[in-house]
Design a protein around this motif. Structure first.
Motif, PDB file in Angstrom:
ATOM      1  N   VAL A  22      -2.466  -1.682   1.982  1.00  0.00           N
ATOM      2  CA  VAL A  22      -1.728  -2.766   1.313  1.00  0.00           C
ATOM      3  C   VAL A  22      -2.080  -4.111   1.939  1.00  0.00           C
ATOM      4  CG1 VAL A  22       0.575  -3.721   0.897  1.00  0.00           C
ATOM      5  CG2 VAL A  22       0.164  -1.283   0.577  1.00  0.00           C
ATOM      6  N   CYS A  26      -3.905  -7.114  -0.246  1.00  0.00           N
ATOM      7  CA  CYS A  26      -3.165  -8.365  -0.439  1.00  0.00           C
ATOM      8  C   CYS A  26      -3.870  -9.556   0.208  1.00  0.00           C
ATOM      9  CB  CYS A  26      -1.756  -8.231   0.117  1.00  0.00           C
ATOM     10  SG  CYS A  26      -0.693  -7.099  -0.807  1.00  0.00           S
ATOM     11  N   THR A  95       6.967  -2.900   4.552  1.00  0.00           N
ATOM     12  CA  THR A  95       6.319  -4.053   3.911  1.00  0.00           C
ATOM     13  C   THR A  95       6.118  -5.178   4.920  1.00  0.00           C
ATOM     14  OG1 THR A  95       8.538  -4.676   3.150  1.00  0.00           O
ATOM     15  CG2 THR A  95       7.100  -3.556   1.575  1.00  0.00           C
ATOM     16  N   LEU A  99       2.673  -7.072   6.123  1.00  0.00           N
ATOM     17  CA  LEU A  99       2.515  -8.517   6.259  1.00  0.00           C
ATOM     18  C   LEU A  99       1.948  -8.876   7.621  1.00  0.00           C
ATOM     19  CD1 LEU A  99       2.953 -11.448   5.333  1.00  0.00           C
ATOM     20  CD2 LEU A  99       5.311 -11.265   6.177  1.00  0.00           C
ATOM     21  N   ALA A 102      -1.659  -7.829   7.796  1.00  0.00           N
ATOM     22  CA  ALA A 102      -2.511  -8.703   6.978  1.00  0.00           C
ATOM     23  C   ALA A 102      -2.819 -10.003   7.701  1.00  0.00           C
ATOM     24  CB  ALA A 102      -1.828  -8.982   5.642  1.00  0.00           C
TER      25      ALA A 102
END
Length: 231
Positions: A22, A26, A95, A99, A102
């Motif tokens: 993810v 992203c 999540t 973040l 990322a």
């Protein structure tokens, strides 16, 4: 099955793969846009932008995690807005781990993609423009195919970095088994408990295999990009 790994460890492995995937998906579009700007544009503040992009690489990861907690926590400026407006909570959720991963992986992705863009001669794009191609057409049909291996290499490096992220993640989302506990935080937790060497060794083996696989793929893509541009 790897000896020593139980349900909790396998849950950490699955969550790590989910978080890294993810995070990579992203972050990739933003990394491509920033890499293009840094490689092809000249403007005031360009070096400042470059410094901000690479700041997570030089900051202690715990500092990055703390800043995420301040900004994206339930009481933070953005976190409170997301919670009150959309009911979205990032802190202490998987999540939030995505973040954090990322952000930590973003500089490596930008750097790999930027090197790919800079390896393409400007003349190719200028030639396409003189033939009447629009800026978007030049990007999609000339530049993008040439830098595709660089984009993939950046994605693979970002994935590997996200997979191994620890400091920012544990500060922002803690290490809740089955919810936010990734491979690095699971290893750290097991190190605090005597007699957990088999599980630790199993997780270390998985980490090495995944990291080595990502590095080999990245190197292969880098060589392919060099051959493609050199033609």
């Amino acid at each position: 099955m790897i000896e020593g790994l139980g349900p909790t460890e396998w849950a950490a492995i699955r969550l790590s793969l989910l978080v890294a995937t993810v995070a990579t998906i992203c972050a990739l579009p933003f990394a491509l846009a920033v890499a293009y700007i840094l490689a092809r544009k000249s403007f005031p503040g360009r070096q400042l932008l470059n410094g901000l992009v690479h700041l997570p690489l030089v900051l202690p990861p715990v500092v990055t995690g703390y800043l995420l907690l301040v900004v994206f926590g339930n009481q933070g400026s953005i976190g409170a807005f997301l919670l009150n407006t959309f009911g979205i909570t990032l802190a202490f959720r998987w999540t939030g781990a995505a973040l954090a991963a990322a952000i930590m992986a973003f500089p490596l992705m930008v750097r790999a993609i930027r090197l790919g863009i800079e390896a393409v001669p400007d003349g190719l794009e200028e030639a396409a423009k003189t033939l009447g191609a629009s800026r978007s057409r030049v990007f999609t049909s000339v530049l993008l195919p040439l830098i595709a291996p660089g984009i993939l290499a950046g994605a693979v490096l970002g994935f590997a970095k996200a997979l191994g992220e620890f400091g920012a993640t544990i500060t922002f989302v803690a290490a809740i088994p089955g919810q936010t506990q990734t491979i690095p935080s699971a290893i750290y937790g097991l190190l605090q408990v005597p007699g957990q060497e088999p599980a630790i060794v199993g997780l270390v083996v998985v980490s090495i295999v995944l990291a080595m696989g990502a590095l080999l793929v990245s190197e292969w893509l880098a060589h392919r990009m060099a051959r493609k541009v050199g033609r």
